[in-house]
Design a protein around this motif. Sequence first.
Motif, mmCIF file in Angstrom:
data_model
loop_
_atom_site.group_PDB
_atom_site.id
_atom_site.type_symbol
_atom_site.label_atom_id
_atom_site.label_comp_id
_atom_site.label_asym_id
_atom_site.label_seq_id
_atom_site.Cartn_x
_atom_site.Cartn_y
_atom_site.Cartn_z
ATOM 1 N N GLN A 198 1.148 -0.814 -0.683
ATOM 2 C CA GLN A 198 -0.112 -0.225 0.054
ATOM 3 C C GLN A 198 0.351 1.709 -0.153
ATOM 4 N N SER A 199 1.795 0.754 0.933
ATOM 5 C CA SER A 199 2.928 2.307 0.581
ATOM 6 C C SER A 199 3.761 2.437 -0.507
ATOM 7 N N ALA A 200 3.472 1.580 -0.978
ATOM 8 C CA ALA A 200 4.235 1.377 -2.585
ATOM 9 C C ALA A 200 3.302 3.510 -3.897
ATOM 10 N N LEU A 201 2.123 3.239 -2.571
ATOM 11 C CA LEU A 201 1.573 4.086 -3.994
ATOM 12 C C LEU A 201 1.334 5.760 -3.267
ATOM 13 N N LEU A 202 2.195 6.238 -2.147
ATOM 14 C CA LEU A 202 2.186 6.720 -1.570
ATOM 15 C C LEU A 202 2.440 8.221 -2.411
ATOM 16 N N GLU A 203 4.073 7.893 -2.529
ATOM 17 C CA GLU A 203 4.951 8.837 -3.263
ATOM 18 C C GLU A 203 4.041 8.928 -4.392
ATOM 19 N N ALA A 204 3.821 8.121 -5.377
ATOM 20 C CA ALA A 204 3.040 8.077 -6.600
ATOM 21 C C ALA A 204 1.600 8.780 -6.322
ATOM 22 N N MET A 205 1.368 8.835 -5.141
ATOM 23 C CA MET A 205 -0.231 10.396 -5.147
ATOM 24 C C MET A 205 0.422 11.689 -4.724
ATOM 25 N N GLN A 206 1.195 11.530 -3.970
ATOM 26 C CA GLN A 206 1.006 12.669 -4.080
ATOM 27 C C GLN A 206 2.360 13.735 -4.082
ATOM 28 N N GLU A 207 3.015 12.545 -5.184
ATOM 29 C CA GLU A 207 4.387 13.413 -5.873
ATOM 30 C C GLU A 207 4.072 13.438 -7.666
ATOM 31 N N ARG A 208 3.104 12.300 -8.036
ATOM 32 C CA ARG A 208 3.152 12.110 -9.121
ATOM 33 C C ARG A 208 4.074 11.856 -9.693
ATOM 34 N N SER A 209 5.659 10.704 -9.200
ATOM 35 C CA SER A 209 6.382 9.975 -9.489
ATOM 36 C C SER A 209 6.696 9.764 -8.915
ATOM 37 N N VAL A 210 7.704 7.879 -9.172
ATOM 38 C CA VAL A 210 7.890 6.932 -8.760
ATOM 39 C C VAL A 210 9.601 7.311 -8.694
ATOM 40 N N THR A 211 10.384 6.689 -7.663
ATOM 41 C CA THR A 211 11.471 6.775 -6.973
ATOM 42 C C THR A 211 12.125 5.472 -6.760
ATOM 43 N N LEU A 212 13.350 4.841 -7.874
ATOM 44 C CA LEU A 212 13.341 3.400 -7.752
ATOM 45 C C LEU A 212 14.910 3.436 -8.390
ATOM 46 N N GLY A 213 15.647 3.054 -7.106
ATOM 47 C CA GLY A 213 17.578 2.780 -7.597
ATOM 48 C C GLY A 213 17.828 4.374 -7.643
ATOM 49 N N GLY A 214 17.128 5.503 -6.718
ATOM 50 C CA GLY A 214 17.753 6.246 -6.861
ATOM 51 C C GLY A 214 17.158 7.344 -8.143
ATOM 52 N N ASP A 215 16.528 6.982 -9.114
ATOM 53 C CA ASP A 215 16.068 7.302 -10.232
ATOM 54 C C ASP A 215 14.458 7.644 -10.067
ATOM 55 N N SER A 216 14.418 9.722 -10.389
ATOM 56 C CA SER A 216 13.257 9.663 -9.913
ATOM 57 C C SER A 216 12.316 9.417 -11.651
ATOM 58 N N HIS A 217 11.010 8.810 -11.333
ATOM 59 C CA HIS A 217 10.547 9.106 -12.867
ATOM 60 C C HIS A 217 8.849 8.927 -12.801
ATOM 61 N N PRO A 218 8.690 10.123 -13.620
ATOM 62 C CA PRO A 218 6.687 11.590 -13.324
ATOM 63 C C PRO A 218 6.337 10.139 -13.954
ATOM 64 N N LEU A 219 5.509 10.439 -13.414
ATOM 65 C CA LEU A 219 3.983 10.215 -13.813
ATOM 66 C C LEU A 219 3.318 10.621 -14.857
ATOM 67 N N PRO A 220 2.045 9.981 -15.904
ATOM 68 C CA PRO A 220 1.990 11.045 -16.899
ATOM 69 C C PRO A 220 0.722 11.840 -16.789
ATOM 70 N N ARG A 221 0.287 13.013 -17.315
ATOM 71 C CA ARG A 221 -0.375 13.166 -16.385
ATOM 72 C C ARG A 221 -1.884 13.603 -17.633
ATOM 73 N N PRO A 222 -3.307 13.792 -17.067
ATOM 74 C CA PRO A 222 -3.561 13.000 -15.072
ATOM 75 C C PRO A 222 -3.378 12.509 -14.568
ATOM 76 N N PHE A 223 -3.089 11.846 -13.535
ATOM 77 C CA PHE A 223 -2.415 11.414 -12.748
ATOM 78 C C PHE A 223 -3.720 10.925 -12.325
ATOM 79 N N LEU A 224 -4.585 9.644 -11.745
ATOM 80 C CA LEU A 224 -5.992 9.430 -10.715
ATOM 81 C C LEU A 224 -5.469 8.619 -10.599
ATOM 82 N N VAL A 225 -5.894 8.221 -9.452
ATOM 83 C CA VAL A 225 -6.145 6.968 -8.625
ATOM 84 C C VAL A 225 -7.336 6.957 -7.692
#
Length: 335
Positions: free
Chosen positions: A120-147
């Motif tokens: 569940q916590s894996a979604l927290l950053e995506a929901m708030q920052e609209r990005s995913v951080t993995l291995g030190g790299d940040s990957h922006p999510l497409p806009r609009p982004f709605l959960v």
Amino acid sequence: MNDEITPQQFAESIAAVRAEVGKIIVGQRDLVDTVLIGALCEGHVLLEGVPGLGKTKLLATLGKVLDVEFGRIQFTPDLMPADILGTNVLQRDEFVFHEGPVFANLLLADEINRATPKTQSALLEAMQERSVTLGGDSHPLPRPFLVMATQNPIEQEGTYPLPEAQLDRFLFKAIVAFPPADDLVEILRRTTAGDEPEPQPVLDGNTLLRMARLVRQLPAGNHLLRYAATLVEATHPQSPIAPEMVKTYVRNGASPRGAQALVLGGKARALMEGRPNLATEDIWALAPMALRHRLVLGYDALADGVSPDDIVEAVVAAHPEPVESSDQPASAAAH
């Protein structure tokens, strides 16, 4: 649409979306509007209801009508964060990021409370920052982004209740009610005779983003901003303006995101009705879905059968009108 969207054009577009969704979803007008308001605010919505009420069908239909990329995750206890976010895969001596299903415009998180807290916590950053951080790299999510997440309030075995921090990330929590008899008959007529109609696109992602920008630009009087703040303050038991029911049954009141949901959602509701400004009735209408999931009730509330909606009703009854101000209209702060 032209570059400049008028409130009337806004309302006409939403009416067309409602009509297209109505080809598939019978009734549930308030629920459809709540989800649409969430989309227009680029906010996340939690839908709670027993199985079989059309939650998944509604969100899948909405993805087609809005013509955005739709992703679905069926949450289960064995789901891992990488199954949601994606993972780095070694290819030809280098790691390449493979996107997970979270990389969509409209993400359906089905039965979200069945996954472990770690997932569940894996979604927290995506929901708030609209990005995913993995291995030190940040990957922006497409806009609009709605959960848009669903959960079953009855069956609790093998589930993990969402923590308050994650619940607070949802702009609204909508309660999905059982349909009345007439709607149930119409559902049977549509689903047991012949093929179901296919919903057609009405908007697209870029238009939805432009409409979302217009929502934020809509003026809101300072007295209405203060009114939203007053309602949220009154949900805190230690506040001098809290009604007696809050002081008796509430352990923790709503966060500032509750006030943001009232104002931003109220602006979207006003535009959906073709009005060029926020009004008190918009805040009243959205108070239950903006505040119910942000209240932490004590054991006395459970013992006495007091629900979060009862608390919200008491708060609005104690503060039924905003205090008029001579200040000029101002835009609400973004969240």
